[in-house]
Design an enzyme around this catalytic site. Structure first.
Site, PDB file in Angstrom:
ATOM      1  N   ASP A   1      -3.556  -8.975   0.123  1.00  0.00           N
ATOM      2  CA  ASP A   1      -3.717  -7.546   0.650  1.00  0.00           C
ATOM      3  C   ASP A   1      -2.205  -6.905   1.527  1.00  0.00           C
ATOM      4  O   ASP A   1      -1.230  -7.406   1.633  1.00  0.00           O
ATOM      5  CB  ASP A   1      -4.233  -8.630   2.511  1.00  0.00           C
TER       6      ASP A   1
ATOM      7  N   GLU B   1      -4.011  -5.058  -2.671  1.00  0.00           N
ATOM      8  CA  GLU B   1      -4.553  -4.003  -2.364  1.00  0.00           C
ATOM      9  C   GLU B   1      -3.218  -2.816  -1.744  1.00  0.00           C
ATOM     10  O   GLU B   1      -2.623  -2.740  -1.335  1.00  0.00           O
ATOM     11  CB  GLU B   1      -4.960  -3.881  -1.212  1.00  0.00           C
TER      12      GLU B   1
END
Length: 446
Positions: free
Chosen positions: A189, A239
């Site tokens: 993330d 990401e």
């Protein structure tokens, strides 16, 4: 050692997948009971959204313990059962890890607020600067002692300071914990947001952004890559929003294995060819392949953004392109955004609505996905890629002896070869607008 290069992955947004106990929240036992769905779809890997202890200020991305399971979702034994079941089914599991921030309830941050040495693990300043949160408003909140702490997301998610060795060492321990339990890799993330300008310069005052995709992230990613490489064929998927050339700088030996190609996910319909071509070219320079996505838990549903017909066509094209392809749960059912409000700070509840397990009837989108993934393994994966001569309003390329043609124009167009699979009905021997086809070529070229 490179199973992931042209793998098909499936993203399980856990709290919206399947609820096993009737509390309205999807959980690990629910995933275990329907792990057959991604298996039957034919995917290679399943990425599971965070299931760690969390106050749930941001749907589990505000974490108090990165190496445990929140009772809301189940137990560590449930995770182990899923790992074992996945292995029997031939599926690899990808853990969702969150290195950019912790929960404000994390023991580290509680100690930091009390003035302990843990404060050095976060970003505290006497005065805030003008940085803004991704959810709107200032990215700084005042602590009880008058100092300000940084949070690029909600105030309940203080950013970690990655220049602190305790932070880097602890994340190593987190990676090892889940890899040792049998996970095949990690989705990272906010992989491009970890390094912050040491002077906290304002946005726009320097050529390099003060907190997105800074050059210093390369060293952090290299450390992760070294750790994962020590485990063999594990994978780190980042990401990281950016242009294809920037993404190309983040993948390859000594870097992340893959980075999601979000520019493809949000590209205008008429720009799909150019967007794909740029990604393939730039990543090719790094000896890498793109990692395609149609949507995610952070984007409006692909069927809502493009319309159902175009969404199916784009999916068929994605499965033929060189590289990996990721499916967000429900897109294989043709799901569209649902107007619900569960308090998500980013307004993303519409794309995070629960899977409709009890829906009746035959889902044509699901059948198209299953057939495409099966044919991909037989005819597409590992085959050479070549763009075919450009025609106005047409995206077309070949993978070995199969041509993939997408009609982005307003009128039916011709296509070569014998139809193998298509996203919608054909018009005799023509390809209608907003439709894609895979066709076996009867001659080497046309």
């Amino acid at each position: 050692m490179t199973w992931w290069r042209e793998a098909v992955g499936y993203h399980v947004y856990l709290r919206g997948y399947r609820d096993s106990d009737g509390d309205g929240i999807g959980d690990l036992p629910g995933l275990l009971s329907r792990l057959d769905h991604p298996r039957d779809l034919g995917v290679d890997a399943v990425w599971i959204s965070p299931f760690y202890p969390s106050p749930q200020a941001d749907s589990g991305y505000d974490i108090t313990d990165h190496r445990a399971v929140d009772p809301l979702f189940g137990s560590l034994s449930d995770v182990d059962a899923i790992v074992q079941a996945a292995r029997r089914m031939g599926l690899r599991l990808i853990a969702d890890v969150v290195p950019n921030h912790t929960s404000a309830e994390h023991p580290w941050f509680r100690a930091a607020l009390r003035g302990g040495p843990e404060r050095a693990r976060y970003h505290f300043r006497a005065e805030p600067n003008g940085w803004e949160s991704m959810f709107g408003g200032p990215a700084w909140t005042r602590a009880p002692d008058g100092q300000w702490y940084l949070h690029l997301f909600t105030p309940q998610q203080p950013d970690l300071n990655w220049t602190n060795t305790d932070v880097a060492d602890d994340f190593d321990a987190t990676l090892r914990f889940w890899l040792d339990r049998g996970f095949a890799g990690v989705r990272i993330d906010v992989a491009g947001g970890l390094a912050k300008d040491p002077d906290y310069a304002e946005v726009g005052e320097q050529p390099v952004h003060p907190h997105w995709d800074r050059p210093e992230t390369a060293a952090i990613h290299r450390r992760w890559r070294d750790l994962l490489d020590s485990y063999g064929d594990r994978v780190a998927i980042g990401e990281l929003w950016g242009t294809p050339d920037r993404i190309a700088e983040r993948v390859g030996p000594g870097r992340l294995h893959q980075v999601f190609q979000f520019d493809w996910a949000v590209a205008p319909w008429e720009s799909l060819r150019d967007t794909a071509a740029q990604a393939i070219e730039e990543l090719g320079k790094a000896g890498a392949l793109p990692t395609w996505v149609l949507g995610s838990h952070d984007l409006m549903r692909v069927a809502t953004r493009y319309g159902p017909r175009r969404a199916k066509a784009k999916a068929l094209v994605m499965f033929a392109l060189p590289g990996a392809a990721w499916i967000y749960q429900g897109d294989e059912l043709g799901m569209e955004n649902v107007e619900v409000d569960n308090g998500d700070p980013g307004g993303r509840d519409g794309v995070r609505a629960p899977m409709p397990w009890h829906a009746t009837g035959t889902n044509s989108t699901l059948l198209m996905y299953r057939k495409a993934i099966a044919l991909r393994k037989r005819f597409i994966v590992g085959r050479p890629f070549e763009w075919l001569p450009e025609r106005p309003g047409v995206l077309e390329f070949r993978r070995g002896d199969v041509a993939c043609v997408l009609n982005t124009g307003q009128r039916p167009v011709t296509f070569p070869g014998r139809p193998l699979h298509h996203s919608g009905p054909l018009d005799g021997g023509l390809l209608p607008p907003d439709t894609a086809v895979w066709a076996e070529l009867v001659t080497p070229r046309y």
